[in-house]
Scaffold this active site. Structure first.
Site, short mmCIF file in Angstrom:
data_model
loop_
_atom_site.label_atom_id
_atom_site.label_comp_id
_atom_site.label_asym_id
_atom_site.label_seq_id
_atom_site.Cartn_x
_atom_site.Cartn_y
_atom_site.Cartn_z
CB ALA A 295 38.07 69.76 17.01
CE1 TYR A 296 45.48 74.22 19.46
CE2 TYR A 296 44.23 75.50 17.87
CZ TYR A 296 45.20 75.42 18.85
OH TYR A 296 45.90 76.54 19.20
CE1 TYR B 154 38.66 74.53 14.56
CE2 TYR B 154 37.33 76.11 13.34
CZ TYR B 154 37.43 74.97 14.12
OH TYR B 154 36.29 74.28 14.45
CE LYS C 253 36.94 70.52 12.65
NZ LYS C 253 36.79 69.34 13.53
#
Length: 281
Positions: free
Chosen positions: A62-63, A127, A131
């Site tokens: 993931a980032y 973020y 997600k």
């Protein structure tokens, strides 16, 4: 021999899965970093998945640069949404089991009781938005997916709150830690074991699950526990989030209810202090 692809192999969870994989040699493990599985280029990603041909995908990549995501929205969404969508499409089209890792940051923090899997999502930063988009795409493109939301992840590997506190407590006489954000930490080694237990189990029940260690604490209380186990002399003071502004907002309350994963997979979840102590041994 089933082939298990683990993305994000250099991250905290990927690294813990690698350690555990040495006990599960009945599987053909493929640990992929960014060079093997390129999440920022969906076209390359499709080719790579077709070459690897996994039976099971554990998407731990993931980032995760929460503050940086505020100015790097495109790359955050590419990795956390579009790449997940592509992996889910591949899994659906090739009868591959997919387990995807998500986050408590899909919530806005307005709750005052533990959040279950059906709780309304409302991310308050880029973020979290990226997600949440990944969760939705994952289950839409492959309804047979398992999504595990977790929170406050730490490990012996990678960069995390525990390691930062260990360093600061040895360097400084006193530190300030926010005391008004409530949740529970997750020891990545515990989560890695749960993931393998799910793979090993007879049942694969798709949907969203929550996992973190037991306990309802603030970051300040977590820091105090780190001080205790590390036997550091540094003084730790609690401060409000307003005194520690960050580019990305954090949810004030993101404690996850773990009832579903406990019942479905008979998971025994350790208290956060017991798991934290393991890291210090």
């Amino acid at each position: 021999m089933k082939k298990i692809l683990v993305t994000g192999s250099n991250g905290q969870l990927g690294s813990e899965l690698y350690v555990l994989s040495l006990q599960y040699l009945q599987y053909n493990w493929v640990f992929a970093d960014r060079s093997k599985v390129t999440l920022d280029d969906v076209n390359v990603l499709k080719v790579q998945l077709n070459e690897i041909k996994p039976d099971i995908i554990l998407n731990c990549a993931a980032y995760t640069l929460v503050d940086k995501a505020e100015t790097e929205k495109e790359i955050a969404f590419t990795i956390n949404h579009l790449a997940v969508e592509s992996i889910a499409k591949y899994a659906e089209g090739n009868n591959v089991k997919l387990l995807h890792i998500s986050t408590d940051y899909v919530f806005d923090g307005s709750s005052s009781s533990p959040l279950n899997e059906e709780a309304v999502t409302n991310p308050i930063n880029i973020y979290g938005e990226s997600k949440r988009a990944g969760e939705v795409a994952c289950l839409k493109e492959n309804p047979n997916s398992i999504v595990i939301r977790t929170s406050w992840v730490y490990s012996k590997f990678g960069n995390n709150f525990v390691k930062t506190m260990q360093r600061l407590m040895q360097e400084k006489d006193q530190i300030n830690v926010v005391n008004d954000q409530v949740g529970s930490p997750t020891y990545a080694a515990d989560l890695a074991q749960v993931i393998i237990d799910i793979v090993e189990s007879e049942k694969w029940i798709p949907g969203i699950y929550n996992y973190s260690n037991e306990g309802e604490i603030t970051w300040y209380e977590f820091a105090l526990a780190i001080k205790e186990f590390g036997k550091y002399n540094c003084k730790v003071y609690g401060i409000p989030s307003s005194s520690y502004p960050t580019p990305a907002k954090r949810p004030i309350f993101s404690l996850l209810s773990k009832i579903k994963i406990k019942k479905t997979y008979n998971v025994d979840i350790p208290n956060y202090k017991d798991s934290l102590e393991k890291m210090f041994i």
